[in-house]
Write a protein that holds these residues in place. Sequence first.
Motif, PDB file in Angstrom:
ATOM      1  N   ASP A 241       6.317   4.099  -1.304  1.00  0.00           N
ATOM      2  CA  ASP A 241       4.909   4.300  -1.870  1.00  0.00           C
ATOM      3  C   ASP A 241       4.434   3.594  -3.035  1.00  0.00           C
ATOM      4  O   ASP A 241       3.355   2.857  -2.917  1.00  0.00           O
ATOM      5  CB  ASP A 241       4.582   5.810  -1.786  1.00  0.00           C
ATOM      6  N   GLU A 242       5.149   3.764  -3.848  1.00  0.00           N
ATOM      7  CA  GLU A 242       4.862   3.106  -5.205  1.00  0.00           C
ATOM      8  C   GLU A 242       5.084   1.806  -5.169  1.00  0.00           C
ATOM      9  O   GLU A 242       4.112   0.932  -5.812  1.00  0.00           O
ATOM     10  CB  GLU A 242       5.818   3.516  -6.429  1.00  0.00           C
ATOM     11  N   LEU A 243       5.681   1.136  -4.273  1.00  0.00           N
ATOM     12  CA  LEU A 243       6.048  -0.377  -4.150  1.00  0.00           C
ATOM     13  C   LEU A 243       4.862  -0.830  -3.493  1.00  0.00           C
ATOM     14  O   LEU A 243       4.301  -1.925  -3.847  1.00  0.00           O
ATOM     15  CB  LEU A 243       7.044  -0.705  -3.397  1.00  0.00           C
ATOM     16  N   LEU A 244       4.484  -0.345  -2.486  1.00  0.00           N
ATOM     17  CA  LEU A 244       3.339  -0.772  -1.905  1.00  0.00           C
ATOM     18  C   LEU A 244       2.027  -0.699  -2.614  1.00  0.00           C
ATOM     19  O   LEU A 244       1.096  -1.498  -2.277  1.00  0.00           O
ATOM     20  CB  LEU A 244       3.130   0.188  -0.605  1.00  0.00           C
ATOM     21  N   ALA A 245       1.802   0.397  -3.188  1.00  0.00           N
ATOM     22  CA  ALA A 245       0.739   0.550  -4.207  1.00  0.00           C
ATOM     23  C   ALA A 245       0.440  -0.463  -5.499  1.00  0.00           C
ATOM     24  O   ALA A 245      -0.645  -0.610  -5.796  1.00  0.00           O
ATOM     25  CB  ALA A 245       0.582   1.947  -4.687  1.00  0.00           C
ATOM     26  N   GLY A 249       3.076  -8.595  -4.808  1.00  0.00           N
ATOM     27  CA  GLY A 249       3.398  -9.181  -3.616  1.00  0.00           C
ATOM     28  C   GLY A 249       2.970  -8.533  -2.447  1.00  0.00           C
ATOM     29  O   GLY A 249       3.166  -9.284  -1.210  1.00  0.00           O
ATOM     30  N   LEU A 250       2.661  -7.301  -2.592  1.00  0.00           N
ATOM     31  CA  LEU A 250       2.273  -6.762  -1.080  1.00  0.00           C
ATOM     32  C   LEU A 250       0.765  -6.304  -1.216  1.00  0.00           C
ATOM     33  O   LEU A 250       0.430  -5.151  -0.519  1.00  0.00           O
ATOM     34  CB  LEU A 250       3.345  -5.421  -1.072  1.00  0.00           C
ATOM     35  N   GLU A 251       0.116  -6.926  -2.104  1.00  0.00           N
ATOM     36  CA  GLU A 251      -1.276  -6.256  -2.242  1.00  0.00           C
ATOM     37  C   GLU A 251      -2.208  -6.643  -1.199  1.00  0.00           C
ATOM     38  O   GLU A 251      -2.892  -5.876  -0.718  1.00  0.00           O
ATOM     39  CB  GLU A 251      -2.050  -7.096  -3.296  1.00  0.00           C
ATOM     40  N   PHE A 252      -1.897  -7.687  -0.281  1.00  0.00           N
ATOM     41  CA  PHE A 252      -2.599  -8.096   0.949  1.00  0.00           C
ATOM     42  C   PHE A 252      -2.413  -6.999   2.037  1.00  0.00           C
ATOM     43  O   PHE A 252      -3.121  -6.896   2.880  1.00  0.00           O
ATOM     44  CB  PHE A 252      -2.104  -9.550   1.384  1.00  0.00           C
ATOM     45  N   LEU A 253      -1.349  -6.310   1.908  1.00  0.00           N
ATOM     46  CA  LEU A 253      -1.148  -5.012   2.883  1.00  0.00           C
ATOM     47  C   LEU A 253      -1.864  -3.848   2.647  1.00  0.00           C
ATOM     48  O   LEU A 253      -1.971  -2.910   3.363  1.00  0.00           O
ATOM     49  CB  LEU A 253       0.055  -4.627   3.003  1.00  0.00           C
ATOM     50  N   LYS A 254      -2.577  -3.700   1.671  1.00  0.00           N
ATOM     51  CA  LYS A 254      -3.492  -2.459   1.112  1.00  0.00           C
ATOM     52  C   LYS A 254      -4.576  -2.307   2.334  1.00  0.00           C
ATOM     53  O   LYS A 254      -4.799  -0.887   2.454  1.00  0.00           O
ATOM     54  CB  LYS A 254      -4.187  -2.529   0.016  1.00  0.00           C
ATOM     55  N   THR A 255      -4.898  -3.226   3.015  1.00  0.00           N
ATOM     56  CA  THR A 255      -6.074  -3.001   4.333  1.00  0.00           C
ATOM     57  C   THR A 255      -5.590  -2.780   5.478  1.00  0.00           C
ATOM     58  O   THR A 255      -6.023  -2.437   6.500  1.00  0.00           O
ATOM     59  CB  THR A 255      -6.989  -4.234   4.182  1.00  0.00           C
ATOM     60  N   ALA A 256      -4.337  -2.616   5.526  1.00  0.00           N
ATOM     61  CA  ALA A 256      -3.378  -2.589   6.987  1.00  0.00           C
ATOM     62  C   ALA A 256      -2.294  -1.579   6.693  1.00  0.00           C
ATOM     63  O   ALA A 256      -1.167  -1.606   6.398  1.00  0.00           O
ATOM     64  CB  ALA A 256      -2.537  -3.824   7.278  1.00  0.00           C
ATOM     65  N   SER A 257      -3.042  -0.174   6.776  1.00  0.00           N
ATOM     66  CA  SER A 257      -2.016   1.184   6.527  1.00  0.00           C
ATOM     67  C   SER A 257      -1.063   0.982   7.678  1.00  0.00           C
ATOM     68  O   SER A 257       0.205   1.443   7.402  1.00  0.00           O
ATOM     69  CB  SER A 257      -2.895   2.206   6.527  1.00  0.00           C
ATOM     70  N   GLU A 258      -1.124   0.635   8.847  1.00  0.00           N
ATOM     71  CA  GLU A 258      -0.168   0.830  10.008  1.00  0.00           C
ATOM     72  C   GLU A 258       0.947  -0.156   9.611  1.00  0.00           C
ATOM     73  O   GLU A 258       2.185   0.335   9.810  1.00  0.00           O
ATOM     74  CB  GLU A 258      -0.777   0.254  11.210  1.00  0.00           C
ATOM     75  N   PHE A 259       0.766  -1.162   9.091  1.00  0.00           N
ATOM     76  CA  PHE A 259       1.925  -2.204   8.749  1.00  0.00           C
ATOM     77  C   PHE A 259       2.530  -1.820   7.401  1.00  0.00           C
ATOM     78  O   PHE A 259       3.799  -2.128   7.185  1.00  0.00           O
ATOM     79  CB  PHE A 259       1.306  -3.664   8.746  1.00  0.00           C
ATOM     80  N   GLN A 260       2.010  -0.940   6.682  1.00  0.00           N
ATOM     81  CA  GLN A 260       2.531  -0.466   5.441  1.00  0.00           C
ATOM     82  C   GLN A 260       3.375   0.509   5.750  1.00  0.00           C
ATOM     83  O   GLN A 260       4.547   0.489   5.268  1.00  0.00           O
ATOM     84  CB  GLN A 260       1.373   0.267   4.387  1.00  0.00           C
ATOM     85  N   GLU A 261       3.250   1.289   6.852  1.00  0.00           N
ATOM     86  CA  GLU A 261       4.417   2.210   7.131  1.00  0.00           C
ATOM     87  C   GLU A 261       5.546   1.542   7.736  1.00  0.00           C
ATOM     88  O   GLU A 261       6.386   2.119   7.538  1.00  0.00           O
ATOM     89  CB  GLU A 261       3.646   3.353   8.234  1.00  0.00           C
ATOM     90  N   ARG A 262       5.340   0.737   8.725  1.00  0.00           N
ATOM     91  CA  ARG A 262       6.166  -0.043   9.505  1.00  0.00           C
ATOM     92  C   ARG A 262       7.026  -1.054   8.302  1.00  0.00           C
ATOM     93  O   ARG A 262       8.242  -0.939   8.557  1.00  0.00           O
ATOM     94  CB  ARG A 262       5.756  -1.228  10.361  1.00  0.00           C
TER      95      ARG A 262
END
Length: 537
Positions: A241-245, A249-262
């Motif tokens: 959770d901290e890594l994604l937030a 390098g993962l900033e582009f995933l903030k708008t895709a919550s489903e792929f964040q979980e995957r």
Amino acid sequence: MDIDGVNDVHILDPELLQLPGLSPSPLKASSHIADELFSQWLSLPETATLVKSLIDDAKSGGLTNVSKNCASINVSCGSVLPAVFLSSGTPPLSPRSSSGSPRFSRHRTPSLQSPLRSVKEPKDELIPQFYFQHGRPPAKELKEQYKSMVDHFFSNYIDGLHVDEFKSITKEVCKLPSYLSRALFRKMDPNCTGIVTRDAFIKYWIDGNMLTMDTASQIYNILRQQNCKYLRQEDFKPVLDELLATHPGLEFLKTASEFQERYAETVIYRIFYYINRSGTGYLTFRELKRGNLIAAMQQLDEEDDINKIIRYFSYEHFYVIYCRFWELDGDHDCFIDKDNLIKYGNHALTYRIVDRIFSQAPRKFTSKVEGKMSYEDFVYFILAEEDKSSEPSLEYWFKCIDLDGNEVITPNEMQFFFEEQLHRMECITQEPVLFNDILCQIIDMIGPEKENCITLQDLKGSKLSGNVFNILFNLNKFMAFETRDPFIIRQEREDPNLTEWDRFAQREYVRLSMEEDVEEVSNGSADVWDEPPEPPF
């Protein structure tokens, strides 16, 4: 003679009696006379009293005044002894030499103790404490040093730190990967108040002896639940959770919550695939310490490009795994059956090996749907299939080929799987290879201790073990091995530090990204043709 302790008379040294006025020369001349005189002396009532007192003193460990007792008895019974043995007085005792009584020569006792009782008490040795249940306490100087650092850090946060302000103290004071900040915050804030004060920090980190632990022990204790002796998959969720937030390098995933979980699930599955060697689903401290996860977590703070951290956290690797799963999952119900898996790698696998996978011989499925594998099961499969040089992969496929589960692979078991390979080679007009020739080739590659069987240890000791499994059930890789594809050989020489999985993920990501680009271009060209032409100038 009826006295108490008469049974103990035999333990007395005759020299202790020290008869006054008695010269020892007649006794030495005739032992018979000495025995008679000694018996006569013992029969006297005064002697009984003396002997009893001597025995009582010996038992109690008190001082024995032999001379005084002997003097008193001489007064009362002086006429009984012959005159030849009497003298006008009692001579002083001579110092005892080393050639004296055997009892005294063997036991040297202090002058203030009874000669009949000489027991040397052993000295107790103080053994310093070497085991600390909750970790070794820090030295006073180190404790004060860290308290000073904490005071300086909290001087700007009088009311305490919030979770989004906790990352810097995790890295600078605790010297831990900053992406552990959320998990560490929860440990220091068990009541979920949303704030960690200076006192709460000191209580957990300094007074709790976390300060003196090594990095692996610190991370293990931060992640695991209270009173739990292992790590579960859910325990890594705060780190992801901290890594994604916060990772750039993962900033582009903030708008895709489903792929964040995957993505988070895939990272955790990869961690357990490589590190949880027992296969229990519970990560022990020893497994965590022996793995390379901590080094990968430390690299996250140093590298902004997430794809350069190829161990566990690469987004490109996740992309390859998930896209491969999505391609096989035709109805997109997040499950794969036998008919789906047989299509993997352009029908590279045999039916027999797919049957063994779905019999759950290498690993029990986490899927609750009978006859189907879940996404987690697929992650384990694709990591094992695309990197047969790793030990988890060798263990995975060894269990598949070992039909009877006796922990050895026999020629009959290898022939069972190769028969289908041989049939497929004939169907594509490929020159078939006899099994006896294949068996000789396998034995030469592995070099097992016994030629009639292959053990898991034999496979782990050879660099060509992965090719054995390709020969038995993956036709495409078997043919590539036979022809020695120059493209693959060149790849291996360019970067020998990359694993088979790393090279596969590179090729697949390029392929998938090119397909996506072509699809976008084709869709874009259609849009262009639908637009009205621009007016001429």
